[in-house]
Structure formats: C-alpha cells, structure tokens
Design an enzyme around this catalytic site. Structure first.
Site, short mmCIF file in Angstrom:
data_model
loop_
_atom_site.label_atom_id
_atom_site.label_comp_id
_atom_site.label_asym_id
_atom_site.label_seq_id
_atom_site.Cartn_x
_atom_site.Cartn_y
_atom_site.Cartn_z
N PRO A 1 0.77 -1.16 -0.14
CA PRO A 1 -0.01 -0.02 -0.05
C PRO A 1 0.77 1.35 0.03
O PRO A 1 0.63 2.46 -0.69
CB PRO A 1 -0.75 -0.16 1.25
CG PRO A 1 -0.98 -1.60 1.58
CD PRO A 1 0.32 -2.11 0.85
N GLY B 1 5.35 1.38 -3.85
CA GLY B 1 5.18 1.17 -5.20
C GLY B 1 6.38 1.13 -6.13
O GLY B 1 6.91 0.32 -6.26
N CYS C 1 12.41 -10.50 -12.00
CA CYS C 1 11.26 -10.75 -12.45
C CYS C 1 10.48 -9.60 -13.16
O CYS C 1 9.68 -9.79 -14.27
CB CYS C 1 10.33 -11.19 -11.24
SG CYS C 1 11.16 -12.48 -10.47
N ALA D 1 8.64 -9.47 -17.02
CA ALA D 1 7.24 -9.36 -17.15
C ALA D 1 7.19 -7.89 -18.25
O ALA D 1 6.19 -8.00 -19.20
CB ALA D 1 6.60 -8.79 -15.87
N GLN E 1 -10.07 13.73 -45.03
CA GLN E 1 -8.71 14.05 -45.04
C GLN E 1 -8.33 13.97 -43.49
O GLN E 1 -7.19 13.18 -42.99
CB GLN E 1 -8.34 15.36 -45.51
CG GLN E 1 -8.22 15.37 -47.11
CD GLN E 1 -7.60 16.74 -47.47
OE1 GLN E 1 -7.54 17.71 -46.68
NE2 GLN E 1 -7.45 16.93 -48.70
N GLU F 1 4.22 -2.37 -13.52
CA GLU F 1 5.64 -2.77 -13.56
C GLU F 1 6.55 -1.56 -14.15
O GLU F 1 7.38 -1.78 -15.07
CB GLU F 1 5.61 -3.55 -15.01
CG GLU F 1 4.45 -4.59 -15.05
CD GLU F 1 4.80 -5.84 -14.06
OE1 GLU F 1 5.76 -5.78 -13.40
OE2 GLU F 1 3.93 -6.78 -13.73
#
Length: 392
Positions: free
Chosen positions: A142, A145, A246, A250, A287, A371
């Site tokens: 929490p 991050g 890791c 990802a 256009q 990520e």
C-alpha cells in the site's frame, strides 16, 4: 491506384511478418486464432461483469503459453520473440488476459525456475505450466510501489521456520492463486518465499470498483504470522535483484502486449471508418480521418518493429534492462495514443463494448502504471544516458 489492392497490408505496413521464422509465425497464428475464437466473443461480457474465468487458465496451459519462455518442467522453452508475439496476440484480445499470462509465467514461474530449489521447481512448475495451479507475485505494498526497497513486509526466522507478516497490494491473480511468490525484508536482505495460499494466516481481499483491467483479478494479500518451513525461501537470490529481474521479464511481455492492444484499436478504426457513411461517402475518405489512420498505422507498426528488435536482442543475450524500459515506456505511450485516436474515429460507438476500443483504452491506463510507471522508466533512461540516478 488503390494501394490496398497492390499487396500492401495496412495492418502490417512494414512487413514485420517477413522478419519472423516459420515457428514464430505458427505460434503467433495459433494464439491469434485462440483469441479470435475463444476470447473475443466473450471478453466484453467478462469485462462488464468484472470476472476472469478461471477455466481459461487450463486452456492457456494446453496451448503451452504459461511459462512458455522457460525450459523444462512442462514449459515449452520457446525463444523470446515467440513469447513476445504470444503476449501481443493475447493483449490484442484484452490486457487483463495478457496480464494473467505475464504474472503466471514471468512473475511467478520465472523466480521459481531461476532462483528456486529443485523441489520447488518440481512441485509447482509443471502444474503452473498446465494452468492447474495459478500463481501471483507479492511485491507492491500500500505504501511501497515505485520504491520497493521501502517494503514493510518482514520475514523472521523462528527456529528452522520462517514467519511472514505484512500486506501486499494491487496483486494480479491474488484472489485465485494457489501459490504466491512473496518478497519480504529479512535480516540478511530481501528474500523471496514460495507461499501456498492455503497456509494459515494468509488471506486475500479482491479489489472491487475497478474501471480498468476488469477482466482480471486484483487483490490485497494479508500475511499474519504466516509460518513457513525453512525450505520455502528461494535459495538462489538475496536482495532486490530478485524481484527486479522478475519485473524485467514481465515488462518484456508488456512491450509486446501494448503493440497488440494498439493494433486491435487501429483495426477497429480502419474497419469502422470504411463502413461508416457520412455526407454520402465512407468517413475513411475524409482527410482528417485519413490523418488519424495514418498516425495510428505509424505507431502500431513502429511499436511492433521495436518489440521484435528487442526480442532478437533478448534471444542473443544482449538485451539490458534500460532497453526494456525504452520499449515499455514508448510502446504503452503509443498504444494509449492509438486507443484515444481510434475512439475518436468511432464517435459515440467508441464508448460501447460492442467495439474493443474503450476497453483497451481504460486497460492501458493500468498498463501505463504497473511494472514501472511512465515516470520511473523515464528516469531509468535518464540514468542510462547520463550515468546519474535521479529517483530521489
């Protein structure tokens, strides 16, 4: 002369297909067919109801997509480009589905394969490759991050056991996982643990009210005196190198996947603009619409070309994390731009689930954040260019 009749594919303008070998094309086409036949007819309903059908895990496993870039233990052992192309095709269906594939293979299976004991590999990897066991990755908290080094989850030794306490947040697959790879602060540094989710003291709470990644399970993991045997720790790594490696795996899948989401939006815009008539002709003949389509074509093809190039570097053993950040940063940014332009091309129809665009657009807002945020990857590139870290 109509260029489309001259053999130029508007969906593969740069002929990226010619850069792929036969096996890579076959894998791509197999996944594309699965997405078209199994995912696209249902994804709007899954998204609207906010569900991830657990049975699809075994279907993905039967195709060999889970941990497909890993060797042994039931994994397909494909090259990096094939794995990336699979992610591209899956995310052309939905980012939530690709997120499941990425978490299962790159965040849960990869650390067990790279850093786990032989017993851990044999216990979990074959079942995870088949989709019979689902994994998740517990790193984000929490209050932690972008700065995982500030994590508060702890692991302390108690005799021959380990005891884990802490909370992880925004964990994909958390509520449906059979095993969690949890990262915690121990006396000697950050350690990874293979945690069966039925262990006493381990619980999850799913996040509800999401307006993005709705066809994906996102959860909080709570560990209250979770007691694990001594061999639950990943023996092969100590420190943040473990979880960060890791995440790099990802992100590689994400930079391909974003190109798939962009392509799906672009294709929807082309098809719609050719069929939608205003002022007596298809809107594709105006256009300003052609400018939008041209910009989208450039973004989609450039992103795909970049992804394949980075895949070739990875297969050659030459890809470095800053290059992955380059791909994640720009391909997600381009995909968001394409989604927004495509939404404009579709007008009011662009906000309905009858078309894929608004679903991709909202999903990509999450992809841009997880990520590594746009800002963090910008600083990764800044450090690579200048040699000076500017994170603090």
């Amino acid at each position: 002369m109509n260029k489309r009749s001259a053999g130029l594919d508007p969906y593969d303008f740069l002929d990226v297909d010619s850069l792929l070998d036969t096996e890579e094309r076959e894998i791509r086409d197999t996944v594309r067919r699965f997405v078209r036949e199994r995912v696209l007819p249902e994804i709007g309903d899954w998204y609207e109801r906010g569900v991830f059908p657990r049975e699809i895990a075994k279907e993905l496993g039967s195709l060999g997509l889970l941990g497909m870039h890993l060797d042994g233990y039931g994994c397909a052992g494909t090259n990096a480009v094939s794995y990336g192309l699979a992610c591209l095709e899956v995310e052309a269906g939905d980012s939530g589905l690709r997120s499941f594939v990425s978490v299962q293979g790159s965040l849960a299976m990869f650390p067990i394969r790279a850093y786990g004991s032989e017993e851990q590999r044999e216990t979990w990897l074959p079942r995870m490759a088949a989709g019979e066991a689902i994994g998740c990755f517990g790193l984000t908290e929490p209050d932690s991050g972008s700065d995982p080094g500030s994590m508060r989850t702890t692991a302390r030794r108690d005799g021959s056991d380990w005891v884990l306490n802490g909370t992880k947040m925004w964990i994909t697959n958390g509520g449906i996982a059979d095993v969690a790879v949890v990262w915690a602060r121990a006396e000697e540094g950050v350690r990874g643990f293979v945690v069966p989710t039925d262990t006493p003291g381990f619980s999850t709470r799913d996040v509800h009210g999401k307006l993005s990644m709705r066809a994906s399970v996102t959860s909080e993991l709570v560990m209250e005196d979770v007691r694990l045997p001594g061999d639950a720790v990943l023996p092969g790594v100590v420190g943040l190198k473990g979880p960060l490696s890791c995440l790099n795996e990802a992100r590689f899948g994400i930079l391909f996947g974003a190109a798939g989401a962009a392509r799906a939006c672009y294709e929807a815009a082309v098809e719609y603009s050719l069929s939608r008539t205003q002022f007596g002709k298809p809107v594709a003949g105006f256009q300003l619409v052609q400018r939008k389509l041209a910009e989208m074509a450039v973004s989609v093809n450039r992103s795909t070309l970049l992804a394949v190039h980075l895949g070739r570097l990875k297969d050659a053993g030459r890809l470095v994390p800053a290059q992955v950040s380059f791909g994640k940063l720009d391909n997600v940014r381009q995909a968001l731009d394409v989604a927004r332009e495509a939404r404009g091309c579709l007008g009011a129809n662009g906000i309905t689930l009858e078309y894929p665009v608004i679903r991709h657009m909202t999903n990509l807002e999450s992809v841009s954040t997880y990520e590594g945020t746009h800002e963090i990857h910008t600083l990764v590139l800044g450090e690579a260019i200048t040699g000076m870290p500017a994170y603090r």
